[in-house]
Design an enzyme around this catalytic site. Structure first.
Site, PDB file in Angstrom:
ATOM      1  N   GLY A   1     -12.636  -2.678  26.614  1.00  9.19           N
ATOM      2  CA  GLY A   1     -12.436  -3.658  25.659  1.00  9.19           C
ATOM      3  C   GLY A   1     -11.228  -4.785  26.179  1.00  9.19           C
TER       4      GLY A   1
ATOM      5  N   TYR B   1     -17.027  -2.000  34.775  1.00  7.68           N
ATOM      6  CA  TYR B   1     -16.089  -1.770  33.433  1.00  7.68           C
ATOM      7  C   TYR B   1     -16.452  -0.495  33.142  1.00  7.68           C
ATOM      8  CZ  TYR B   1     -15.082  -1.484  28.738  1.00  7.68           C
ATOM      9  OH  TYR B   1     -14.504  -1.230  27.318  1.00  7.68           O
TER      10      TYR B   1
END
Length: 519
Positions: A57, A50
């Site tokens: 987000g 990520y």
């Protein structure tokens, strides 16, 4: 100051915030390097990470190839640099930078050593990014304020250098011989994805609250001496019978600051069975004196819990994803979530307001000729009526307490979903820490008024035998900041000067260290 990369304390953060330099130990740099090596290997293996190989987000469903890695990191800092309002103070900014270095120094974030070194060098050079105070909800850490810090390392935004005004960050970096940071890998997200703003500010709050408690204890002793209070209620036996740690601590502190353990009261004769007899005074003092160990002791326990929580946070890895050396994978989770600090800050705010309530009641008692044991009304130095003494200062004390009470609503329950409902519960921890910091600034002004009046009362009493060594030292210290009030004069500067001196650890009088003997 030399940090091994663990064991950071709130005292450490305060010293750095007030200007001390910082260096990381060899073991810390070793851990940081190993963590970055793990990240580099994961990238070569094209692992899904990520914020490194994905968008951010709710946009984390977008895969981002290596060709776009540097742009991804730059864009993170750019889009998060949206803070508004007055900037954090220089001390708060330094504390935030120190807290981020502490977290990254644990070596589980994957940041490059060069990126962390840029942050460290700017801190030690006094090149402090201008960080707008508002814009973080304390959920995915303190993204917005930390982005303004990271942006300054990249030559974007503004930097204050050597106590000067704000200058373009690129110009300050060039003057310091530093090249603008070019974040890659996980550098940007490691710099911004953590609780370091709320934690750094909370660390400053922690030390300010501890000093405020010590001042409150000493001033309470001065009040008891000026008002000829009965110290039977401060006897350590009460703490043994109700053994909250804070209450037991306060019984010890009060005994030290009052020079000796309190004795039981002196009887005024036997109670007659066949007559009513009016004593010269009640056998118990009002609660502001009688219940001081219980009131201040409860505050002490809240401060201790706040210290424990913030110290744990200072020594935690608080970003996402994390790269632990015990597990060969980038782990995705929520260590950036600031709930611990948010709840601790709110609890400390309540304790700070409790200290203010106590101080205001002490002030009111000294000002009132019906309650202050024959001292002049408002402690006027001469010609009561022509002079009004501390009448205006008491009104200011009332206003300060009222202002504090209007800010008593907890921040930690004000969750507002944001970030496309990805951040559907948020902590508002930085708002809570900032609010508590402001409450402490108001409290110190109240304590300054309280100290000025307590010293005035002891001098008007003119009975040196009533004073302990600690209160005698306090009188000398206060008089170095504010002369005796013999006739009316403006007290604003006296109050502010005294409050500033009370806040600063370097100017404290020796008597406040007496309590260290029993902590």
């Amino acid at each position: 100051m030399h940090w091994p990369g663990h064991g950071t304390t709130t005292e450490d953060v305060e010293r750095i915030a007030l200007g001390e330099a910082l260096s990381l130990g060899e073991n810390a740099w070793h851990r940081i390097g190993k963590s970055h090596e793990r990240l580099s290997r994961y990238l070569e293996e094209q692992r899904l990470i990520y914020g490194v190989t994905t968008g951010y987000g709710p946009l984390a469903d977008t895969l981002v190839g290596g060709d776009y890695s540097e742009a991804l990191q730059r864009n993170l800092i750019a889009h998060l640099s949206a803070g508004v309002g007055e900037p954090l103070s220089q001390e708060q900014t330094r504390a935030t930078m120190a807290a981020r270095i502490s977290a990254l120094g644990l070596g589980a974030s994957g940041i490059s050593p060069s990126a962390l070194n840029q942050l460290l060098r700017c801190l030690n050079a006094g090149a402090l990014p201008v960080v707008p105070a508002m814009g973080t909800v304390g959920a995915s850490g303190d993204l917005t304020p930390l982005a303004h810090i990271a942006g300054a390392l990249m030559g974007k935004g503004w930097i204050r250098h050597a106590n000067g005004g704000a200058e373009p960050a690129a110009e300050v970096l060039e003057r310091l011989g530093l090249k603008p940071l070019e974040p890659a890998g996980k550098d940007a997200i490691a710099l911004v994805n953590g609780t370091s703003a709320m934690t750094g500010i909370a660390a400053l709050n922690d030390r300010l609250a501890e000093r405020a408690l010590r001042w409150s204890t000493l001033i309470t002793v001065a009040h008891a001496q000026a008002l000829r209070g009965r110290r039977e209620a401060w006897h350590s036996a009460f703490g043994e019978l109700r053994p909250h740690p804070g209450q037991k601590k306060l019984h010890r502190w009060l005994a030290i600051l009052d020079d000796a353990p309190p004795d039981a009261m002196t009887d005024e004769g036997q109670v007659s069975t066949d007559a009513l007899h009016q004593l010269s005074a009640p056998i118990q003092d009002p609660y502001s004196l009688r219940c001081a160990p219980q009131l201040l002791g409860a505050v002490a326990d809240q401060i201790d819990w706040h210290t424990q929580t913030v110290t744990t946070e200072l020594n935690s890895v608080t970003d996402n994803p994390v790269l632990p050396d015990t597990f060969d994978q980038a782990l995705h989770g929520g260590n950036f979530y600031g709930q611990h600090v948010a709840l601790a800050s709110d609890a400390l705010a309540n304790a700070v307001i409790t200290l203010a309530v106590h101080a205001e009641r002490r002030i009111a008692r000294l000002a009132n000729p019906r309650l202050n044991q024959d001292l002049p009304a408002f402690l006027t130095g001469s010609e009561t009526g022509l002079n009004s003494g501390f009448m205006g200062a008491q009104v200011t004390a009332s206003a300060l307490l009222a202002e504090m009470r209007t800010q008593a609503a907890p921040a930690s329950i004000q969750s507002i979903p944001t970030n496309g409902d990805n951040q559907d519960v948020v902590t508002m921890g930085t708002i809570g820490a900032r609010r508590t910091h402001h409450l402490l600034a108001l409290l110190y002004r109240l304590l300054a008024i309280d100290a000025l009046m307590a010293v005035q009362a002891l001098e008007l009493r003119a009975e040196p035998d009533l004073r302990s060594q600690a209160t005698a030292q306090m009188m000398v210290w206060v008089r170095a900041h504010s002369p005796l009030l013999t006739s009316d004069r403006a007290l604003s500067e006296d109050i502010e000067k005294t409050a500033d001196a009370m806040r600063c650890p370097w100017t404290l009088p020796a008597h406040l260290a007496l309590s260290n003997q029993v902590d």
